[in-house]
Motif scaffolding. Sequence first.
Motif, short mmCIF file in Angstrom:
data_model
loop_
_atom_site.label_atom_id
_atom_site.label_comp_id
_atom_site.label_asym_id
_atom_site.label_seq_id
_atom_site.Cartn_x
_atom_site.Cartn_y
_atom_site.Cartn_z
N MET A 1 1.05 -1.04 -0.15
CA MET A 1 0.33 0.11 -0.21
C MET A 1 0.35 1.39 -0.12
O MET A 1 1.49 1.43 0.98
N ASP A 2 0.50 1.97 -0.65
CA ASP A 2 1.79 3.41 -1.17
C ASP A 2 0.78 4.33 0.40
O ASP A 2 -0.05 4.49 0.26
N LYS A 3 1.80 5.09 0.07
CA LYS A 3 1.27 5.79 1.28
C LYS A 3 2.13 7.17 0.82
O LYS A 3 2.99 7.01 1.11
N VAL A 4 1.94 8.96 1.22
CA VAL A 4 2.40 9.76 1.17
C VAL A 4 2.65 10.34 2.17
O VAL A 4 2.06 10.70 2.82
N ILE A 5 3.79 10.94 2.34
CA ILE A 5 4.63 10.42 3.90
C ILE A 5 5.33 12.14 3.56
O ILE A 5 5.71 12.89 2.52
N TYR A 6 5.05 13.13 4.50
CA TYR A 6 6.13 14.55 4.80
C TYR A 6 6.57 14.89 5.94
O TYR A 6 5.83 14.33 6.57
N ARG A 7 7.76 14.87 5.30
CA ARG A 7 8.75 14.64 6.85
C ARG A 7 9.64 16.15 6.27
O ARG A 7 9.94 16.81 4.97
N GLY A 8 10.45 16.38 7.99
CA GLY A 8 11.01 17.58 7.89
C GLY A 8 12.65 17.21 7.82
O GLY A 8 13.17 16.42 8.93
N TYR A 9 13.18 18.15 6.92
CA TYR A 9 14.77 17.73 7.46
C TYR A 9 15.41 19.31 7.44
O TYR A 9 15.16 20.08 6.98
N LYS A 10 16.22 19.66 8.70
CA LYS A 10 17.39 20.50 8.96
C LYS A 10 18.29 20.77 9.06
O LYS A 10 18.70 19.83 9.41
N PHE A 11 19.06 21.57 8.40
CA PHE A 11 20.90 21.41 7.64
C PHE A 11 21.11 23.09 7.90
O PHE A 11 20.71 23.76 8.01
N LYS A 12 22.76 22.84 8.43
CA LYS A 12 22.60 24.60 8.74
C LYS A 12 23.41 24.75 7.02
O LYS A 12 23.61 23.98 6.34
N ILE A 13 23.45 26.20 6.88
CA ILE A 13 23.45 27.07 5.69
C ILE A 13 24.77 27.91 6.38
O ILE A 13 24.99 28.42 7.27
N ILE A 14 25.85 27.89 5.19
CA ILE A 14 26.68 28.57 5.81
C ILE A 14 26.74 29.59 4.37
O ILE A 14 27.19 29.49 3.71
N PRO A 15 25.77 30.85 4.35
CA PRO A 15 25.70 31.64 3.44
C PRO A 15 27.05 32.64 3.16
O PRO A 15 27.69 32.93 3.92
N THR A 16 27.12 33.38 2.15
CA THR A 16 27.65 34.73 2.19
C THR A 16 27.01 35.62 2.53
O THR A 16 26.19 35.83 3.13
N LYS A 17 28.25 37.30 2.38
CA LYS A 17 27.72 38.30 3.06
C LYS A 17 26.16 38.47 2.46
O LYS A 17 25.85 38.97 2.85
N GLU A 18 26.73 38.93 0.92
CA GLU A 18 25.76 39.04 -0.39
C GLU A 18 24.08 38.54 0.25
O GLU A 18 23.53 39.01 0.25
N GLN A 19 24.39 36.69 0.55
CA GLN A 19 23.48 35.62 0.64
C GLN A 19 23.15 35.98 2.23
O GLN A 19 20.99 36.67 2.36
N LYS A 20 23.85 36.61 3.14
CA LYS A 20 23.25 36.92 4.48
C LYS A 20 21.88 38.37 4.18
O LYS A 20 21.52 38.37 5.07
N GLU A 21 22.61 39.16 3.61
CA GLU A 21 21.79 40.36 3.44
C GLU A 21 20.15 39.86 3.19
O GLU A 21 19.45 41.06 3.33
N PHE A 22 20.63 39.29 2.02
CA PHE A 22 19.21 38.81 1.07
C PHE A 22 18.14 38.60 2.73
O PHE A 22 17.10 38.43 2.00
N PHE A 23 18.47 37.15 3.49
CA PHE A 23 17.91 36.68 4.39
C PHE A 23 17.71 37.80 5.14
O PHE A 23 16.57 37.37 5.99
N LEU A 24 18.27 38.46 5.43
CA LEU A 24 17.78 39.38 6.93
C LEU A 24 16.93 40.72 5.85
O LEU A 24 16.56 40.23 6.92
N GLN A 25 16.70 41.27 4.84
CA GLN A 25 15.72 41.92 4.27
C GLN A 25 14.18 41.48 4.41
O GLN A 25 13.44 41.40 4.42
N SER A 26 14.47 39.55 3.85
CA SER A 26 13.49 38.63 4.08
C SER A 26 12.79 38.93 4.84
O SER A 26 11.93 38.54 5.45
N PHE A 27 13.25 38.38 5.82
CA PHE A 27 13.23 38.15 7.15
C PHE A 27 12.25 39.75 7.78
O PHE A 27 11.23 39.60 8.74
#
Length: 406
Positions: A1-27
């Motif tokens: 029997m096939d069943k659709v599963i939803y799971r969460g996966y949390k990973f640490k990321i290492i953004p660059t300076k420009e990426q950090k600015e984008f994330f902070l602005q999004s927050f």
Amino acid sequence: MDKVIYRGYKFKIIPTKEQKEFFLQSFGCARKIYNHYVDELYNQLEKSCYENGLIKRENIKISNYTEFKRNYDYMKNVDAQCLASAKIDFNNAITKFNKEYDKKTYTKKSRNREKTLGIKPTFKDLKGMPSFRSIKKNDFSYRTYNSYYNGKWSNIILENQLLKLPKLKTVVKVKQHRSLPTNSIIKNCTISMDNKGVFYASLCVEYVIDIVPKQINKAKILGLDYSQKDFYVDSEGKKSNYPHYYRKSEEKLKRLQRNLSRKTLKSKNWYKQRQKITTLQKHIANQRMDWIHKESRNIADKYDAVIVEDINLCNMAQCLKLGKNIHDNGFGMFRVFIKYKLEEQGKQFVKVDKWFPSSKLCNCCGTIKEDLQLSDRWYKCECGYENDRDYNAALNIRDCGTRLIA
């Protein structure tokens, strides 16, 4: 029997300076949109002379975030899904308030304020009422969604420890400690930042597994009875001997909180000290989560069916003598973990009714001992049967659950 599963996966990321600015602005943009909706809600509730009770959606007219977005040019730099998710979160907050709360009880903080300062609580102080998000409360997160285009999911991709996100021109480095399931689809991604400035990516993944219902062996049915001291006692007489992580760190936490009380409120040193307390509390929570995951995995792999009592832990936690231990144990989280781990293997998880007298019932003759007190840790029956109270309850839970399975 096939069943659709939803799971969460949390990973640490290492953004660059420009990426950090984008994330902070999004927050900031996600927080501003959410606060805009909360402000609109409060204004309309005040006009309608609302005091308590159900929030009726037909009486509330919430503007579209695109109209609000035109007044701020910087919102064009962030992902549109980030702003849409803020509106979804706001609607979910109203739904949760209407469904899960009694809509009459005020928060403990507002009741204390009334006693000390004489300020009467308003509808804003109702338990569960949507409230403003704040930088000081560490509300740094935004969510974006994947989209299906030209026969593939292309907005969010995780490959070779690199994460592609919408509106972001470069890929983000990911510390991927485990792989995603085969043929899985990333449905959405939540970027967050903790109090130390470390960024994380939480992926909601959808995948299909073939679940084969397992033939249950009666010798592999386990009953679990909740225990304040030992976390649980099973029907085989074993105790989990849960290491009480909060109790071990309680003295250190007291010292840090005592130092916080001596700082000038909202000064730089006050915020530094509060960060130390948050770090320690997060460490305790991670220890608890790690232990619960490992314990639930061991049980799910070893047994065909697990039976627990459907006790209301929230009500039990209201007792001053039991509350701290119940919050430290995390038995409710343990039940959730063990349930999905069993179901993925085609095994069964059964909850016995909370009114079932598991502790008062004699496992030998079936007599119910009505005068049993909470302080009585050794069960003695008139038939001569004697046993540990929790072990006797675990046996009764196992027998009752076995009948339900049959």
